[in-house]
Design a protein around this motif. Sequence first.
Motif, PDB file in Angstrom:
ATOM      1  N   UNK A 109       1.406 -12.465   8.826  1.00 56.72           N
ATOM      2  CA  UNK A 109       1.856 -11.076   9.298  1.00 56.72           C
ATOM      3  C   UNK A 109       2.696 -10.416   8.025  1.00 56.72           C
ATOM      4  N   UNK A 110       2.793  -9.070   8.022  1.00 57.72           N
ATOM      5  CA  UNK A 110       3.779  -8.573   6.874  1.00 57.72           C
ATOM      6  C   UNK A 110       5.161  -8.856   7.369  1.00 57.72           C
ATOM      7  N   UNK A 125      10.116  -5.592   6.276  1.00 60.84           N
ATOM      8  CA  UNK A 125       9.125  -4.567   5.505  1.00 60.84           C
ATOM      9  C   UNK A 125       8.624  -3.568   6.717  1.00 60.84           C
ATOM     10  N   UNK A 126       8.430  -4.198   7.793  1.00 62.58           N
ATOM     11  CA  UNK A 126       7.827  -3.402   8.995  1.00 62.58           C
ATOM     12  C   UNK A 126       8.683  -2.492   9.525  1.00 62.58           C
ATOM     13  N   UNK A 127      10.132  -3.099   9.569  1.00 59.30           N
ATOM     14  CA  UNK A 127      11.151  -2.434  10.015  1.00 59.30           C
ATOM     15  C   UNK A 127      11.449  -1.322   9.367  1.00 59.30           C
ATOM     16  N   UNK A 128      11.417  -1.311   7.954  1.00 59.87           N
ATOM     17  CA  UNK A 128      11.582  -0.104   7.018  1.00 59.87           C
ATOM     18  C   UNK A 128      10.559   0.945   7.177  1.00 59.87           C
ATOM     19  N   UNK A 186       3.027 -10.011  -0.296  1.00 60.07           N
ATOM     20  CA  UNK A 186       3.713  -9.663   1.021  1.00 60.07           C
ATOM     21  C   UNK A 186       2.930  -9.421   2.175  1.00 60.07           C
ATOM     22  N   UNK A 187       1.628 -10.051   1.883  1.00 61.62           N
ATOM     23  CA  UNK A 187       0.703  -9.878   3.017  1.00 61.62           C
ATOM     24  C   UNK A 187       0.475  -8.435   3.575  1.00 61.62           C
ATOM     25  N   UNK A 188       0.246  -7.424   2.577  1.00 62.35           N
ATOM     26  CA  UNK A 188       0.283  -5.966   2.984  1.00 62.35           C
ATOM     27  C   UNK A 188      -1.077  -5.390   2.435  1.00 62.35           C
ATOM     28  N   UNK A 189      -2.237  -5.985   2.673  1.00 63.91           N
ATOM     29  CA  UNK A 189      -3.362  -5.707   2.194  1.00 63.91           C
ATOM     30  C   UNK A 189      -3.535  -4.333   2.895  1.00 63.91           C
TER      31      UNK A 189
END
Length: 404
Positions: free
Chosen positions: A50-51, A55-58, A247-250
């Motif tokens: 997972x991301x 990063x998800x919080x931002x 960062x696993x952000x594909x």
Amino acid sequence: MVKSPSQLALSERVLSIKESPTLAITAKAGKYKAEGRPIIGLAAGEPDFDTPQHIKDAAKAAIDAGFTKYTPVTGIPGLKKAIVNKFKIDNDLDYTINEVIVGVGGKQTIFNLCLAVLNKGDEVIVPAPYWVSYADIALVAEAKPVIIECGIEQSFKILPAQLEAAITPKTKLVMFNSPSNPTGSAYTLDELKALGEVLVKHPHVLVATDDMYEHVNLTGDKFYNILNATPALKDRCIVLNGVSKAYSMTGWRIGYAAGPEYIIKAMGILQSQSTSNPTSISQVAAQAALEGPQECITPMLDAFKLRHEYVVDRFNAMPGLSCLKAGGAFYAFPDARKAIANLHQAGKIAEANDMAFAEYLLEQFDVAVVPGSAFGAEGYFRISFATSMENLVTALDRIEKALN
């Protein structure tokens, strides 16, 4: 035969290229899986993590703050500043904000680069095995991809003599990718210096270095690109990167590039007439990725290293396969030429090629791999080990059974 209006409507440009083979195979495997077959897909190059939460919080905070409108076409100032800092800290490269562009994934930055600098008849040197889109993007720009074969015997890396022999007055661009998709091979500083010495002699040639897998480092050796090796190329080198793999952000679709300001400006003009800005929320998330704690990469890397060792050892123990250890990325790229010949001789596959081999694995053993010919390397195949160890064990058991 009279063509239908729908056939007449298509351009020569789109007819000159093909669908991305990795995406096509992934889609086919997904269809079979939805039909109830126990398919294990090893085709897609996508981390199974997972991301990271910060990063998800931002991104969530950006949504809550109403940061959901258009942004500057080439990227928000905060993200571009983070990219400038990343290049300085990680790569010892100095850029200004005007020398940086943010795109909708790394693929768009490569697409915009090629459309910005290539004309009809220009030549683009592409070492093979290569990422599937390099050659087709060059074709869309009406240029000619010049494919240089770099097999397992030379660790999948182009040699200085090959580069020198390939450069002509029509050569406009050379593409480097290290660590490589599909092979995972990574150039050493000395290897890059030797290639740089060739390029310095040909000032009409632009250089692109695709560093997307920079941080997916399986050896711990220091990362270098062609510009680190030969700083004299800076006025004609474009550095391509992104947040997708590290960062696993594909799915967030953020790539970026840095290079001479006039080229970056031209890429921005193209982007203004295609997608406009990348997604506002994704840009905030990418900024958080670059500026935040980098330790979030470590658990993913630790898992990839274990899987890499397992996969390479298993493949080298199978009849007819030979597989090199990778320097980075999360792919294995076995040489299957002997295995393919054996299967063809035994009547298991109708044609002695990697397409028939990949079809055999998918249709009879429920494993999806990408044939090497998709990457300009007939007789090989690529698997992604960005999946669980459980999936890898089962999939490799099936491949071994198929070969026996």
